[in-house]
Design a protein around this motif. Structure first.
Motif, mmCIF file in Angstrom:
data_model
loop_
_atom_site.group_PDB
_atom_site.id
_atom_site.type_symbol
_atom_site.label_atom_id
_atom_site.label_comp_id
_atom_site.label_asym_id
_atom_site.label_seq_id
_atom_site.Cartn_x
_atom_site.Cartn_y
_atom_site.Cartn_z
ATOM 1 N N GLY A 71 23.827 27.622 76.553
ATOM 2 C CA GLY A 71 25.142 27.961 76.028
ATOM 3 C C GLY A 71 26.213 27.674 77.057
ATOM 4 N N ARG A 72 27.384 28.240 76.826
ATOM 5 C CA ARG A 72 28.512 28.019 77.719
ATOM 6 C C ARG A 72 29.111 29.347 78.158
ATOM 7 N NH1 ARG A 72 30.041 22.696 77.890
ATOM 8 N NH2 ARG A 72 31.887 23.365 79.068
ATOM 9 N N THR A 73 29.857 29.303 79.239
ATOM 10 C CA THR A 73 30.570 30.496 79.676
ATOM 11 C C THR A 73 31.713 30.771 78.698
ATOM 12 O OG1 THR A 73 31.986 29.169 81.112
ATOM 13 C CG2 THR A 73 29.993 30.111 82.087
ATOM 14 N N ASP A 74 32.141 32.013 78.655
ATOM 15 C CA ASP A 74 33.194 32.390 77.703
ATOM 16 C C ASP A 74 34.511 31.657 77.963
ATOM 17 O OD1 ASP A 74 31.316 34.043 76.649
ATOM 18 O OD2 ASP A 74 32.310 35.937 77.193
ATOM 19 N N ASP A 75 34.774 31.299 79.223
ATOM 20 C CA ASP A 75 36.006 30.575 79.536
ATOM 21 C C ASP A 75 35.839 29.062 79.399
ATOM 22 O OD1 ASP A 75 34.409 29.997 81.697
ATOM 23 O OD2 ASP A 75 35.645 31.071 83.163
ATOM 24 N N ASP A 76 34.655 28.634 78.948
ATOM 25 C CA ASP A 76 34.355 27.211 78.723
ATOM 26 C C ASP A 76 34.440 26.385 80.004
ATOM 27 O OD1 ASP A 76 33.418 25.402 76.808
ATOM 28 O OD2 ASP A 76 35.403 24.495 76.576
ATOM 29 N N ALA A 77 34.280 27.050 81.145
ATOM 30 C CA ALA A 77 34.383 26.344 82.420
ATOM 31 C C ALA A 77 33.063 25.695 82.821
ATOM 32 C CB ALA A 77 34.830 27.308 83.514
ATOM 33 N N ASP A 129 16.493 40.299 71.344
ATOM 34 C CA ASP A 129 15.454 40.066 70.338
ATOM 35 C C ASP A 129 14.959 38.622 70.319
ATOM 36 O OD1 ASP A 129 15.579 42.711 69.483
ATOM 37 O OD2 ASP A 129 17.216 42.281 68.097
ATOM 38 N N GLY A 130 14.954 37.981 71.484
ATOM 39 C CA GLY A 130 14.467 36.619 71.562
ATOM 40 C C GLY A 130 15.371 35.591 70.923
ATOM 41 N N LYS A 131 16.565 35.995 70.484
ATOM 42 C CA LYS A 131 17.477 35.068 69.809
ATOM 43 C C LYS A 131 18.549 34.508 70.736
ATOM 44 C CE LYS A 131 16.918 37.405 65.368
ATOM 45 N NZ LYS A 131 17.616 38.133 64.258
ATOM 46 N N GLY A 132 18.822 35.201 71.816
ATOM 47 C CA GLY A 132 19.859 34.732 72.720
ATOM 48 C C GLY A 132 19.963 35.618 73.944
ATOM 49 N N ILE A 133 20.827 35.236 74.857
ATOM 50 C CA ILE A 133 21.074 35.992 76.083
ATOM 51 C C ILE A 133 22.569 36.182 76.242
ATOM 52 C CG2 ILE A 133 20.820 36.067 78.590
ATOM 53 C CD1 ILE A 133 18.438 34.213 78.327
ATOM 54 N N ASP A 134 22.977 37.404 76.491
ATOM 55 C CA ASP A 134 24.359 37.717 76.839
ATOM 56 C C ASP A 134 24.376 38.269 78.257
ATOM 57 O OD1 ASP A 134 25.468 37.008 74.373
ATOM 58 O OD2 ASP A 134 25.011 38.961 73.508
ATOM 59 N N GLY A 135 25.373 37.843 79.047
ATOM 60 C CA GLY A 135 25.422 38.352 80.402
ATOM 61 C C GLY A 135 26.568 37.781 81.201
ATOM 62 N N ARG A 143 33.061 35.068 88.842
ATOM 63 C CA ARG A 143 32.197 35.617 87.806
ATOM 64 C C ARG A 143 32.591 35.077 86.431
ATOM 65 N NH1 ARG A 143 29.137 40.443 87.439
ATOM 66 N NH2 ARG A 143 29.868 40.987 89.543
ATOM 67 N N HIS A 144 31.585 34.731 85.649
ATOM 68 C CA HIS A 144 31.803 34.210 84.305
ATOM 69 C C HIS A 144 30.906 34.974 83.320
ATOM 70 C CE1 HIS A 144 33.680 30.493 85.967
ATOM 71 N NE2 HIS A 144 32.761 30.637 86.916
ATOM 72 N N ALA A 145 31.473 35.401 82.211
ATOM 73 C CA ALA A 145 30.652 35.923 81.119
ATOM 74 C C ALA A 145 30.117 34.729 80.331
ATOM 75 C CB ALA A 145 31.478 36.829 80.219
ATOM 76 N N PHE A 146 28.946 34.889 79.744
ATOM 77 C CA PHE A 146 28.367 33.771 78.994
ATOM 78 C C PHE A 146 27.517 34.290 77.837
ATOM 79 C CE2 PHE A 146 24.851 34.872 81.786
ATOM 80 C CZ PHE A 146 23.732 34.679 80.988
ATOM 81 N N ALA A 147 27.254 33.391 76.897
ATOM 82 C CA ALA A 147 26.319 33.642 75.795
ATOM 83 C C ALA A 147 25.490 32.384 75.621
ATOM 84 C CB ALA A 147 27.064 33.982 74.507
ATOM 85 N N ALA A 148 24.178 32.532 75.574
ATOM 86 C CA ALA A 148 23.275 31.393 75.427
ATOM 87 C C ALA A 148 22.348 31.645 74.245
ATOM 88 C CB ALA A 148 22.467 31.179 76.702
ATOM 89 N N ASP A 149 22.340 30.718 73.297
ATOM 90 C CA ASP A 149 21.478 30.842 72.127
ATOM 91 C C ASP A 149 20.096 30.250 72.416
ATOM 92 O OD1 ASP A 149 23.543 31.966 70.634
ATOM 93 O OD2 ASP A 149 24.279 29.988 70.002
#
Length: 218
Positions: A71-77, A129-135, A143-149
């Motif tokens: 996935g990408r970081t929330d700021d798309d950096a 639940d094995g569907k993705g990672i938030d962190g 620091r970057h927030a991110f979501a990875a599917d």
């Protein structure tokens, strides 16, 4: 009338003595047998034929499912990819230009990740639940927030290492689910944008030499 002779008297005495000895021996044997039976321990109680219930197996936690995530970081950096196998994880942070970081560490039973890399880089996240990672991921003090599917091949994390023209090459690529790629190649530690790989075969040409990038797992 004649009296019995001494010989007859002796024989009668011997017969009487033998009879008495036989009687005593028989009485003693019965007495001993009876005494042994009285002292024998009581038989062990018979156990119920019904078996004890078997404990139900502990259900596996889907949060630790072996899989790849991208996935990408929330700021798309930058982009980020994580590969999880057997309670271990390896992650790659990359902005496609000059910033990158490899991180690794354990995955807790509840799906929590705490990965670390060089120069103080760290990643903290949770498998959902094995569907993705938030962190969040921190590299070079930012620091970057991110979501990875959860990724399906060819999406995911790729890497190639080789020596080209006496230079040590180390390339990392993140292939996202929309087919876009983000990567950095370092030559003797100097980073630069990476050329595209063929996501079906991993083939890539670096400085005129054909290399093969391969999926990364812990």
């Amino acid at each position: 009338m004649k009296r019995p002779g001494p010989l007859l008297t002796l024989l009668a005495g011997l017969v009487l003595a033998a009879f008495l000895l036989t009687l005593n021996a028989t009485t003693g044997t019965r007495s001993a047998s009876s005494s042994y039976q009285e002292q024998s321990p009581s038989p062990a109680p018979v156990r119920s034929s019904q078996a004890s219930p078997t404990p139900a197996p502990t259900p596996s936690r889907s949060g630790t499912a072996d899989a790849d995530y991208a996935g990408r970081t929330d700021d798309d950096a930058a982009a980020i990819a994580v590969s999880v196998r057997g309670g271990r994880a390896i992650a790659y942070f990359c902005d496609g230009r000059t910033r990158e970081s490899w991180l690794k560490g354990d995955v807790e039973d509840d799906g929590t990740l705490r990965l670390t890399g060089k120069h103080g880089a760290k990643l903290e996240g949770t498998l959902e639940d094995g569907k993705g990672i938030d962190g969040t991921v921190e590299v070079d003090g930012t620091r970057h927030a991110f979501a990875a599917d959860r990724a399906k091949k060819p999406s995911g994390l790729w890497r190639a290492t080789a020596t080209v023209r006496s230079a040590k090459i180390d390339g990392g690529w993140i292939v996202l689910k929309d087919g876009s790629q983000v990567g950095v190649v370092t030559r003797d530690g100097e980073p630069s944008p990476a050329p595209r790989i063929d996501p079906e075969t991993g083939a890539v040409t670096v400085d005129g030499q054909r290399l093969t990038a391969r999926p990364v797992t812990p």
